[in-house]
Motif scaffolding. Structure first.
Motif, mmCIF file in Angstrom:
data_model
loop_
_atom_site.group_PDB
_atom_site.id
_atom_site.type_symbol
_atom_site.label_atom_id
_atom_site.label_comp_id
_atom_site.label_asym_id
_atom_site.label_seq_id
_atom_site.Cartn_x
_atom_site.Cartn_y
_atom_site.Cartn_z
ATOM 1 N N GLN A 1 49.807 26.866 53.507
ATOM 2 C CA GLN A 1 49.488 25.547 52.957
ATOM 3 C C GLN A 1 48.851 24.605 53.976
ATOM 4 O O GLN A 1 48.482 23.480 53.627
ATOM 5 C CB GLN A 1 50.756 24.904 52.381
ATOM 6 N N HIS B 1 56.288 32.807 52.611
ATOM 7 C CA HIS B 1 56.246 31.613 51.760
ATOM 8 C C HIS B 1 55.255 31.900 50.630
ATOM 9 O O HIS B 1 54.158 31.358 50.598
ATOM 10 C CB HIS B 1 55.828 30.396 52.598
ATOM 11 N N ASN C 1 61.042 31.847 51.886
ATOM 12 C CA ASN C 1 61.143 30.537 51.267
ATOM 13 C C ASN C 1 61.180 30.738 49.756
ATOM 14 O O ASN C 1 60.302 31.399 49.178
ATOM 15 C CB ASN C 1 59.914 29.686 51.609
ATOM 16 N N GLU C 2 62.184 30.172 49.127
ATOM 17 C CA GLU C 2 62.291 30.164 47.666
ATOM 18 C C GLU C 2 61.936 31.510 47.034
ATOM 19 O O GLU C 2 61.016 31.608 46.211
ATOM 20 C CB GLU C 2 61.384 29.081 47.070
ATOM 21 N N ARG D 1 54.882 14.723 39.111
ATOM 22 C CA ARG D 1 55.225 16.132 39.253
ATOM 23 C C ARG D 1 55.904 16.670 37.997
ATOM 24 O O ARG D 1 56.008 17.853 37.786
ATOM 25 C CB ARG D 1 56.135 16.331 40.489
ATOM 26 N N GLU E 1 64.155 21.428 52.181
ATOM 27 C CA GLU E 1 63.065 20.690 51.524
ATOM 28 C C GLU E 1 63.687 19.731 50.523
ATOM 29 O O GLU E 1 64.643 20.080 49.829
ATOM 30 C CB GLU E 1 62.114 21.604 50.726
ATOM 31 N N SER F 1 48.884 22.691 47.959
ATOM 32 C CA SER F 1 49.926 23.466 47.293
ATOM 33 C C SER F 1 49.358 24.319 46.170
ATOM 34 O O SER F 1 48.260 24.092 45.679
ATOM 35 C CB SER F 1 51.041 22.550 46.810
ATOM 36 N N TYR G 1 52.950 14.382 49.493
ATOM 37 C CA TYR G 1 54.378 14.346 49.856
ATOM 38 C C TYR G 1 54.639 13.857 51.273
ATOM 39 O O TYR G 1 55.777 13.645 51.647
ATOM 40 C CB TYR G 1 54.949 15.765 49.802
#
Ligand code: BGP
Length: 469
Positions: free
Chosen positions: A21, A122, A167-168, A336, A365, A422, A431
């Motif tokens: 990103q 990620h 990540n996630e 969002r 985050e 993103s 952000y």
């Protein structure tokens, strides 16, 4: 009445981002799935903006670390791009230019007194591995990830104190296989999603095993997006729906990472429906024996759920067991489309404390994306993002309450330091603590960046704690 919300002196204050990103495509040897998705379907991305330049971290990291220090950050997470570091994806052989780049990034973080958390994945699988092997559905890809992890630890393990595997991870099956909002944009592939969940857990455990065996003196964890499920009502049906949603979306990663096991509620249902993942005893043992040292929690929004109304037909889907509930009156971030519910951060903390042996964790985050932030620029050119400061304060105050009650939380990372690109929203929602002008890549600190500096100096801020109800 306003009181000081006080955090420990050694608390981590910082922000997270990721390689794909921020870095831009410069000198990368391979494409990842997001690069490929952008190159082939530009219109899927807001205003047609892609990750080709992003925020040009590849060239600007020195300036960026200096600015992070300037706004008081003592810690920062980014990720190593598999598609950059690894020259030969089958053997795990590194690319020399990439090694030099990441070494320099790591040295620069150190120079600025910033604790670095390095993440390995990620959402950025090399596209070749998707095309050739079916991506995360393949156990061979799990092994190739383990090779990538080993290479990363060999190259940088001595200099990076904190590592995370994924990540996630839940976003990969959720967005790629169930609901179609990330490449490959499949919809309704429940059985495949279940296998991906298992394979990601296995890949993470293998990386943890390799890291621990190398005895590098640091720690390794995993970053999970937790979306606590709140039932519409106290009815048995609604509560069961919430329990399933939690088991599927949250505990399917938290349980294996922290306890080495999968939630029985989930595996019983998957077995009954004949969609349980393919796993052998050795793999289960790898997961059982290689739990993490800490966890990172990305928290943005809760999940509101109700008993399912549809029929259990067609291909298996988790939505056989819950429906999303559009709760009237919920507070929203309209840009969002995510609900704002700060108390969930407290609920997550209590859950970890009570059900996951109070394992060490941090908020990895949390943040508020806002479209059209330019309208908040004042006459001096600085963005007055008071809404973001209020958002952070509310979440931090709830987190602090949990810490006062014994939660083992050691830090708070916002998303993000610099406005960044993103997945398909591109630069729509900003952000950062620091604004990035896409025309000339100029960075300017927002009001929230100056606020952060003050908070880190004072180890807290004043807040009306009567609101914590
Ligand atoms: C998280 C991801 C980040 C980041 C953030 C904001 O889920 O880990 O990569 O993108 O969400 O999401 P978005 O940019 O889509 O608003």
């Amino acid at each position: 009445m306003e009181q000081k919300v006080q955090f420990p002196e050694n608390f981590w204050w910082g922000a997270a981002t990721s390689g794909p990103q921020t870095e831009g495509w410069f000198e990368k040897r391979h494409e990842n799935v997001m690069d490929y998705w952008y190159r082939t379907r530009r219109n899927d991305f807001f205003n047609g903006v892609g990750p080709d330049v992003a925020s040009d971290f590849y060239h600007k990291y020195k300036e960026d670390f200096a600015m992070m220090k300037q706004i008081g950050m003592n810690s920062f997470r980014t990720s190593i791009q598999w598609s950059r570091l690894i020259k030969d994806l089958e053997t795990g052989e590194p690319d020399e230019d990439a090694v030099a780049f990441y070494k320099d990034v790591i040295a620069e973080a150190k120079k600025n007194g910033i604790i670095l958390v390095m993440n390995l994945h990620h959402f950025d699988l090399p596209i070749e591995l998707f095309k050739k092997y079916g991506g995360w559905e393949s156990k061979h890809v799990v092994d190739l990830f383990a090779k990538f992890a080993r290479t990363a630890f060999e190259c940088f393990g001595k200099d990076v104190p904190y590592w995370t595997t994924f990540n996630e991870p839940m976003v990969i099956p959720e967005a790629g296989y169930l609901f179609g909002f990330h490449y490959p944009k499949y919809i309704g592939k429940g059985k495949e999603a279940v296998q991906v969940i298992f394979n990601l857990n296995l890949a993470s455990a293998k990386a943890v095993e390799i890291y621990h065996s190398m005895d590098l003196g640091g720690e390794i964890g995993i970053i999970m997006n937790l979306t606590p499920a709140y039932p519409r009502s106290d009815s048995k049906e609604d509560r069961e729906a919430a329990a399933f949603a939690d088991a599927f979306f949250n505990y399917s990663f938290v349980d294996p990472a922290v306890n080495g096991t999968f939630p029985a509620l989930l595996t019983d249902i998957l077995k009954k429906d004949h969609v349980l993942w393919d796993a052998d005893e050795k793999e289960l043992e790898t997961i059982r024996n290689n739990t993490v040292d800490f966890i990172g929690v990305n928290y943005y929004q809760p999940k509101r759920v109700k008993a399912p109304e549809g029929k259990q037909e067609g291909e298996w889907m988790p939505t056989w067991y819950y429906d999303e509930y559009d709760m009237p009156g919920k507070r929203m971030n309209p840009y969002r489309g995510w609900e704002i519910y700060p108390k969930a951060i407290y609920d997550i903390a209590k859950n970890i404390q009570n059900n996951y042996h109070n394992v060490k964790w941090f908020i990895s985050e949390n943040g508020m994306g806002v479209e059209g932030e330019e309208k908040y620029r004042d006459e001096n050119g600085n963005i007055q993002d008071d809404y973001r400061i209020d958002f952070y304060k509310e979440h931090l105050a709830w987190l602090n309450k949990a810490i006062q009650e014994g939660s083992n939380c050691f830090g708070y990372h916002a998303w993000t330091a610099f406005d960044c690109w993103s997945w398909n929203n591109a630069y729509k929602n900003r952000y950062g603590f620091i604004a990035v002008d896409l025309n000339d890549q100029k960075r300017t600190i927002k009001k929230s960046g100056h606020w952060l500096k003050q908070v880190t100096e004072d180890h807290g801020f004043l807040y009306d704690t009567d609101q914590l109800k």
